[in-house]
Each structure stands twice: as structure tokens, then as C-alpha cells.
Design an enzyme around this catalytic site. Structure first.
Site, mmCIF file in Angstrom:
data_model
loop_
_atom_site.group_PDB
_atom_site.id
_atom_site.type_symbol
_atom_site.label_atom_id
_atom_site.label_comp_id
_atom_site.label_asym_id
_atom_site.label_seq_id
_atom_site.Cartn_x
_atom_site.Cartn_y
_atom_site.Cartn_z
ATOM 1 N N ASP A 53 30.101 40.824 35.364
ATOM 2 C CA ASP A 53 28.848 40.976 36.362
ATOM 3 C C ASP A 53 28.447 42.340 36.754
ATOM 4 O OD1 ASP A 53 31.008 40.796 38.189
ATOM 5 O OD2 ASP A 53 29.821 39.423 39.464
ATOM 6 N N LYS A 108 32.279 33.806 42.295
ATOM 7 C CA LYS A 108 33.691 34.508 42.748
ATOM 8 C C LYS A 108 33.270 35.102 44.199
ATOM 9 C CE LYS A 108 36.600 38.164 41.178
ATOM 10 N NZ LYS A 108 36.892 39.076 40.113
ATOM 11 N N LYS A 135 41.642 43.499 32.211
ATOM 12 C CA LYS A 135 40.396 44.338 32.421
ATOM 13 C C LYS A 135 40.609 45.737 31.353
ATOM 14 C CE LYS A 135 39.426 43.261 37.117
ATOM 15 N NZ LYS A 135 39.631 43.904 38.631
ATOM 16 N N ASP A 192 34.286 37.303 33.927
ATOM 17 C CA ASP A 192 33.835 37.980 34.977
ATOM 18 C C ASP A 192 33.443 39.310 34.651
ATOM 19 O OD1 ASP A 192 33.310 39.064 37.496
ATOM 20 O OD2 ASP A 192 35.194 39.520 38.105
ATOM 21 N N ASP A 232 38.871 35.414 45.273
ATOM 22 C CA ASP A 232 39.619 36.917 44.857
ATOM 23 C C ASP A 232 39.976 37.376 46.249
ATOM 24 O OD1 ASP A 232 40.642 39.082 44.005
ATOM 25 O OD2 ASP A 232 38.828 39.482 43.054
ATOM 26 N N GLU A 263 42.862 34.433 42.821
ATOM 27 C CA GLU A 263 43.024 35.748 41.936
ATOM 28 C C GLU A 263 43.748 36.976 43.158
ATOM 29 O OE1 GLU A 263 40.544 39.217 39.714
ATOM 30 O OE2 GLU A 263 39.507 37.424 40.289
ATOM 31 N N LYS A 321 34.793 36.979 47.406
ATOM 32 C CA LYS A 321 35.702 38.105 47.835
ATOM 33 C C LYS A 321 36.135 37.511 49.482
ATOM 34 C CE LYS A 321 35.894 41.187 44.357
ATOM 35 N NZ LYS A 321 37.053 41.434 43.794
#
Length: 326
Positions: A297, A147, A245, A295, A174, A200, A149
Site C-alpha cells: 500500500d 494493518k 521485502k 502489504d 505490526d 508482525e 501500527k
């Protein structure tokens, strides 16, 4: 008789964790513990400034329910006593853990699951120069999903550099609300060419109405735009997936209901996390069963996790032991 304790903890991050809106070098979490007899239930949350949370504010919210919790407030009644957010998450997860310990059954069984399997998590690469992100990708190229950023000039170079460094891994991008619609329209076809599987939260949550009616060449996922079930119908008109989340939903109870409603609306599900310890990830393992994207992690980004923690075998996350949670 029940007893509630809560407090703040700081966990150093390995290096720094950088996204479009800033960097941090430690995870600030709040931990709740509820004991009843010999049983102990725990929950962990992350006060997140993007949503107006502070450590002090979250602790104050939790303390406001001390008498009710110690008098036996259950998970169902908790939902109406606090708004969705970090404080309710910590209490809700602690009550799930306590209920499991008192019942002598794992929390996943209480949640109606037939089993709890390991899951494969994304591994997050912090926002940095294309060269630095490529180096990080090369070191993690054998992971099944990375993923990235993004959120600034040179984003296409970042993604291209990571793809070159990790040609076989699945990529998620993301933006953390950092793009304009014009930038997204320009970048999305290029990301599709680089075989990005998911973008995302590309736009600010307040601006994502622009996505309605636009056919993105890459699956779009709501994060900051989606907190609870009340957001799902709107998101279904703008996105193809939602990031659920625990801290946004206000706990496992609401998050489980969100997964069910998201499925009804034909939204793909990503189960995400804040940067936190294994105690915050453990309840989300129940959510992650069958999710298209996982996700979790957070502990991998810390300099050190709590003990006992989740067991990570590369990107494979094993279910939590009862000593940790559930």
C-alpha cells in the site's frame, strides 16, 4: 551500449506515517535507470536507517558498480557484487525490467509465472491514539484487511477501538520490534479474542529467541528478523510467517528464491514494502502471487504517486503496465 543513471527523489506522504520508532512526512527513494539501445529498465529502493542505509551510502554503492553494469553485468553476477539491501534491490529490479524490455516478454514470464493477477493489499493505519486510529479504521472499514501500527501504552485499546470501528475486516498488527516478551504473552490472547490474524515482528530482532517453543495464539510473522534465505531456517523455529521485502532481500532475484524456500519450510508468506512509489511496488506484484498476506500500500500513503503508477481499485492492485515496470 549500456548507460546507468541514478538519483534520489523525495515524495511527500499524505500527513505523516508513524510507527513505534518514529514518524516521517516524506519518502526518500533512490531510482536507478539502465538503458541499452531503445530499451530502458528502472528500479526503485528505499534507504532505511534501521538497516544502516542512507541515501548517500546507497548512491555510492550503486556508483561503485557503474563500470561493471555498463559493461554488461547481469542479475546473477550482481548478487555477489553487493550485499542484500536497498542498493542491490534498485539495480536488480532495473535489470529485470531491462531484460523484459529487451526480450519483448513481461518480467513475470521471465520469472516463470504463468500469469500475473491482481492482488488485495493491506491498508496501514499509523500509530496514534485509539480514538484517532478508530477514526481512520472507520474511514477504511470496507477494505478487506487493515494493518495497525502499535508499540506503546494503550496497544490493546488501539486494537479494540479499530476492531469496533471495522468489525468485518481482517486485522494485522505490526509492532516493529516494540514489545517485550512479557507484553506479547499478555497481549496475544487478547488480540486473538479480537480476531487479529497476524502479529508482525513483536520483539526486537536480537531478542526473538524467546519465541522458540512458545505457542502463540496468533500467527507470528518475522520482518526485521528476516532479510534473506539465510534467515529462514532460524525464523521457522520462531515464527509461522515471514515478511519478504525487496529492499531487505536485495532485489527480486533473491526474494523469489526466498518465497520458494519459505514454502519448503512451511512458512506462510507476507509480501511487504517500504513507503515508496508504484515503481518500488511493481516488481513485488510477482512475489505477491499466492501470498497469504500482501502489504503493498506504499503509494496509497503518499500525497501523490508517480505517473504512470499502479492502478488501485480500493485495496485491489492491478498488475503494472510495461510503461511503469516489467
Amino acid at each position: 551500449m549500456r548507460k546507468l543513471t541514478c538519483g534520489a527523489e523525495r515524495w511527500p506522504i499524505a500527513g505523516a506515517f508513524t510507527i513505534a520508532r518514529g514518524a516521517k512526512t516524506e519518502a526518500q527513494v533512490v531510482v536507478v535507470e539502465i538503458t541499452e539501445g531503445d530499451a530502458r529498465g528502472r528500479g526503485e529502493c528505499v534507504p532505511y536507517a534501521r538497516y544502516g542505509d542512507t541515501v548517500e551510502g546507497v548512491l555510492s554503492q550503486i556508483e561503485s558498480l557503474r563500470d561493471a553494469i555498463e559493461a554488461g553485468l547481469d542479475r546473477e553476477r550482481l548478487q555477489a557484487r553487493l550485499p542484500a539491501g536497498a542498493a542491490r534491490n534498485a539495480l536488480d529490479c532495473a535489470l529485470w525490467d531491462l531484460e523484459a524490455k529487451l526480450a519483448g516478454h513481461p518480467a513475470w514470464r521471465l520469472a516463470g509465472r504463468a500469469r500475473l493477477d491482481p492482488v488485495k493489499t493491506c491498508y496501514t493505519l499509523s500509530f496514534a491514539s485509539p480514538e484517532a486510529m478508530a477514526q481512520a479504521a472507520r474511514a477504511n472499514a470496507r477494505r478487506p484487511m487493515l494493518k495497525l501500527k502499535i508499540g506503546g501504552a494503550g496497544d490493546l485499546d488501539r486494537v479494540a477501538a479499530v476492531r469496533a470501528a471495522a468489525p468485518r475486516t481482517r486485522l494485522v498488527v505490526d509492532a516493529n520490534e516494540a514489545l517485550t516478551f512479557e507484553e506479547l504473552r499478555r497481549l496475544a490472547p487478547e488480540f486473538a479474542r479480537l480476531d487479529v490474524k497476524l502479529i508482525e515482528q513483536p520483539l526486537p530482532a536480537a531478542d526473538d529467541g524467546a519465541l522458540e517453543g512458545w505457542a502463540s495464539p496468533v500467527l507470528l510473522c518475522a520482518d526485521e528478523s528476516c532479510h534473506t534465505r539465510g534467515d529462514l531456517a532460524r525464523c521457522a523455529a520462531r515464527y509461522g510467517a515471514v515478511n519478504i521485502k525487496l529492499d531487505k532481500a536485495g532485489g527480486l532475484s533473491e526474494a523469489l528464491a526466498m518465497v520458494e524456500e519459505a514454502r519448503r519450510l512451511r512458512l506462510e508468506v507476507m509480501v511487504g514494502c517500504m513507503v515508496a512509489t508504484s515503481l518500488a511496488m511493481a516488481p513485488a506484484m510477482i512475489l505477491a502471487q499466492g501470498a497469504e498476506f500482501v502489504d503493498l500500500d506504499g503509494p496509497l500513503l503518499l500525497a501523490k504517486d508517480r505517473e504512470p503508477g499502479l492502478r488501485f481499485l480500493g485495496s485491489l492492485v492491478e498488475p503494472p503496465t510495461p510503461e511503469l515496470w516489467g
